[in-house]
Design a protein around this motif. Structure first.
Motif, mmCIF file in Angstrom:
data_model
loop_
_atom_site.group_PDB
_atom_site.id
_atom_site.type_symbol
_atom_site.label_atom_id
_atom_site.label_comp_id
_atom_site.label_asym_id
_atom_site.label_seq_id
_atom_site.Cartn_x
_atom_site.Cartn_y
_atom_site.Cartn_z
ATOM 1 N N MET A 122 -64.037 72.760 13.421
ATOM 2 C CA MET A 122 -64.651 73.319 12.209
ATOM 3 C C MET A 122 -64.768 72.293 11.077
ATOM 4 N N ARG A 123 -64.129 71.119 11.233
ATOM 5 C CA ARG A 123 -64.002 70.197 10.111
ATOM 6 C C ARG A 123 -65.359 69.753 9.534
ATOM 7 N N GLY A 124 -66.225 69.213 10.389
ATOM 8 C CA GLY A 124 -67.505 68.690 9.909
ATOM 9 C C GLY A 124 -68.368 69.780 9.288
ATOM 10 N N PHE A 125 -68.360 70.943 9.932
ATOM 11 C CA PHE A 125 -69.142 72.075 9.444
ATOM 12 C C PHE A 125 -68.673 72.496 8.049
ATOM 13 N N MET A 126 -67.356 72.659 7.908
ATOM 14 C CA MET A 126 -66.828 73.120 6.621
ATOM 15 C C MET A 126 -67.019 72.061 5.539
ATOM 16 N N GLN A 127 -66.826 70.792 5.901
ATOM 17 C CA GLN A 127 -67.017 69.734 4.909
ATOM 18 C C GLN A 127 -68.467 69.722 4.418
ATOM 19 N N ALA A 128 -69.405 69.971 5.329
ATOM 20 C CA ALA A 128 -70.824 69.994 4.934
ATOM 21 C C ALA A 128 -71.088 71.126 3.935
ATOM 22 N N GLN A 129 -70.446 72.280 4.133
ATOM 23 C CA GLN A 129 -70.606 73.383 3.160
ATOM 24 C C GLN A 129 -70.023 72.990 1.808
ATOM 25 N N LEU A 130 -68.816 72.396 1.853
ATOM 26 C CA LEU A 130 -68.153 72.012 0.603
ATOM 27 C C LEU A 130 -68.965 70.951 -0.137
ATOM 28 N N ASP A 131 -69.593 70.044 0.614
ATOM 29 C CA ASP A 131 -70.372 68.969 -0.019
ATOM 30 C C ASP A 131 -71.542 69.534 -0.829
ATOM 31 N N THR A 132 -72.080 70.665 -0.411
ATOM 32 C CA THR A 132 -73.204 71.242 -1.169
ATOM 33 C C THR A 132 -72.737 71.756 -2.532
ATOM 34 N N MET A 133 -71.412 71.868 -2.730
ATOM 35 C CA MET A 133 -70.890 72.373 -4.003
ATOM 36 C C MET A 133 -70.677 71.250 -5.017
ATOM 37 N N ASN A 134 -70.722 69.991 -4.551
ATOM 38 C CA ASN A 134 -70.704 68.856 -5.464
ATOM 39 C C ASN A 134 -69.438 68.781 -6.329
ATOM 40 N N ASP A 135 -68.305 69.184 -5.783
ATOM 41 C CA ASP A 135 -67.058 69.177 -6.555
ATOM 42 C C ASP A 135 -65.964 68.341 -5.896
ATOM 43 N N ASP A 136 -66.325 67.464 -4.966
ATOM 44 C CA ASP A 136 -65.336 66.636 -4.278
ATOM 45 C C ASP A 136 -64.275 67.465 -3.550
ATOM 46 N N LEU A 137 -64.646 68.624 -3.072
ATOM 47 C CA LEU A 137 -63.694 69.446 -2.317
ATOM 48 C C LEU A 137 -63.571 68.874 -0.907
ATOM 49 N N LYS A 138 -62.351 68.927 -0.365
ATOM 50 C CA LYS A 138 -62.091 68.322 0.937
ATOM 51 C C LYS A 138 -61.763 69.379 1.983
ATOM 52 N N CYS A 139 -62.200 69.134 3.206
ATOM 53 C CA CYS A 139 -61.760 69.956 4.330
ATOM 54 C C CYS A 139 -60.698 69.181 5.097
ATOM 55 N N HIS A 140 -59.530 69.781 5.262
ATOM 56 C CA HIS A 140 -58.489 69.215 6.113
ATOM 57 C C HIS A 140 -58.291 70.124 7.321
ATOM 58 N N VAL A 141 -57.550 69.604 8.309
ATOM 59 C CA VAL A 141 -57.330 70.375 9.532
ATOM 60 C C VAL A 141 -55.838 70.511 9.783
ATOM 61 N N GLN A 142 -55.410 71.741 10.049
ATOM 62 C CA GLN A 142 -54.020 71.996 10.411
ATOM 63 C C GLN A 142 -53.780 71.467 11.826
#
Ligand SMILES: [Zn+2]
Length: 465
Positions: free
Chosen positions: A344-364
């Protein structure tokens, strides 16, 4: 997503989350009017009704209570009295500690490692053992649940666990590993003692003290409520994503951080997204569901009950595309999302990137059973968390949970407004990702269950409780 005016949508969501906020009102009602709400208690039931009523008032679709039977526990008096002198040391039982009344020698096991248990030899058999909550530093960390199990296997009759936090603080803690199937019995009766009073007990133990440990407690069944509401999707109404958090607390605390913060964020994200649809006509493409669970502090029972009723073998609904869990948000600014599986990492990071807030996706990495994302994960449902232990730069206030000091003031209103805006933006984006653009889930529930059982007793990275 191309036909939507995302800058305008984001302005509305962030503006409504900030200027229209009902966070102080929700916080005050849950923390001050209702207060501590142990799952299944009258206060917990009142909280569920209050949350449902607010969902209704804010125009959510079909707000409802989903009742389940909670396997619950409560305690009465708990005391530790030194034999001879009669000195009484303040303790707090671990959650679901069985009733006990035992008088025995007190044996100090240090960190409670296998090495220390072996060094103490036969003295452990029949003893009340003392050990640190925290693992021995500089070696592979072993959770206290695993160390308690080893002490029990060596014949200890009860354990007194010395709190890591200083200043007389004592938390309600669990002695069970929640990765094990079902609700396991306690490895042995266990109580918590403060860092400072624990030092006194160790001084007495070194001088051969015995003590009487008494805990009154009982197990019982009681009904409890989950709260569920939704905004129906305009394009794929039969598909959904869900954002949820638990509304119950342990005894004696209103749970400002754990988890009034997450509960209020769910309520507010629901309100803000409903307002977006009502006032601008922009709704989710697939349904967004909102949930608050009871019984989290009792082995995640509310979330398990919800998943079983809705997505189990005879479940009412197809599983969500994604389940986001909110727990303990008094952690500074929102920093990103932790997904439970690498795919899910790449997919979620791509969603977060559209928000333009430097939000990061990490993986458990190894599975994490410490909050309500786990029942979803275990059912093979893609899940994620926003959670304090996963990120650096957290607030001192997020160090409070499971104790009276986790008061209403531990919920930071302005930061939570930001969370609400960001969570609303993320959930709306997820609702608009076409079915074919989601990554294929390579994990089955059976495979996750096997992993879960195999990882029982191991350390969960970034969790040091
Ligand atoms: Zn929590």
């Amino acid at each position: 997503m191309a036909d939507l005016d995302w800058p305008a949508i984001d302005r509305f969501l962030m503006g409504e989350a900030w200027a229209g906020s009902r966070i102080p009102e929700y916080r005050d009602h849950l923390c001050h009017e209702i207060g501590p709400r142990w799952g299944g208690s009258e206060a917990d039931l009142r909280a569920s009704e209050y949350i449902r009523d607010q969902m209704e008032e804010n125009g959510l679709g079909s707000p409802r209570l989903e009742q389940f039977q909670l396997d619950s526990w409560e305690h009465g008096d708990a005391s530790l009295t030194v034999s001879g002198s009669g000195e009484s040391l303040e303790i707090k039982p671990f959650l679901r500690c069985p009733q006990v009344d035992v008088t025995a020698p007190v044996v100090d096991l240090g960190f409670g490692t296998q090495r220390e248990i072996e060094a103490a030899g036969k003295a452990v058999n029949g003893a009340i053992v003392v050990m640190n909550l925290g693992p021995e530093p500089f070696t592979a960390p072993l959770p206290h649940t695993a160390r308690l199990t080893m002490a029990a296997a060596s014949g200890a009759v009860a354990a007194v666990v010395v709190e890591s936090k200083t200043g007389g603080r004592m938390e309600y803690r669990s002695a069970n590993d929640w990765r094990a199937p079902g609700i396991a019995p306690h490895p042995l009766p266990t109580v918590n003692i403060s860092f400072e009073v624990g030092g006194r007990l160790r001084y007495l133990a070194a001088r051969g003290a015995s003590a009487r440990l008494q805990v009154e407690s009982r197990f019982f069944e009681t009904p409890a409520n989950n709260v569920v509401a939704e905004i129906e999707g305009d394009t794929w109404p039969d598909e959904h994503v869900i954002v949820a958090g638990h509304h119950d607390t342990v005894f004696g605390t209103p749970g400002g951080n754990d988890n009034t913060s997450g509960t209020v964020a769910v309520m507010e994200a629901a309100r803000v997204l409903a307002a977006l649809k009502r006032e601008t006509g922009v709704g989710p493409a697939r349904t967004i569901r909102f949930g608050t669970w009871s019984g989290e502090e009792q082995g995640l029972q509310g979330a398990y009950a919800y998943v079983a009723a809705n997505h189990g073998t005879n479940g009412r609904n197809s599983p969500p595309r994604f389940a986001l869990n909110l727990d303990e948000l008094s952690t500074g600014h929102m920093k990103g999302v932790v997904v439970m599986n690498e795919y899910m990492r790449g997919f979620m990071q791509a969603q977060l990137d559209t928000m333009n807030d430097d939000l990061k996706c990490h993986v458990q990495g190894p599975l994490d059973a410490h909050s309500d994302h786990f029942p979803f994960t275990r059912a093979g449902i893609p899940a994620g968390i926003l959670w304090r232990w996963r990120f650096h730069g957290r607030h001192a206030t997020s160090e409070f949970h499971h104790e009276p000091g986790d008061s209403a003031q531990k919920l930071n209103v302005r930061e939570l407004k930001e969370y609400v805006g960001q969570i609303s933006r993320l959930m709306l984006r997820l609702s608009h990702v076409p079915p074919g653009d989601w990554p294929e889930n390579p994990h089955t529930a059976d495979e996750i269950e096997r992993r879960s059982v195999a990882e029982v007793g191991t350390h969960t990275p970034t969790f040091h409780g």
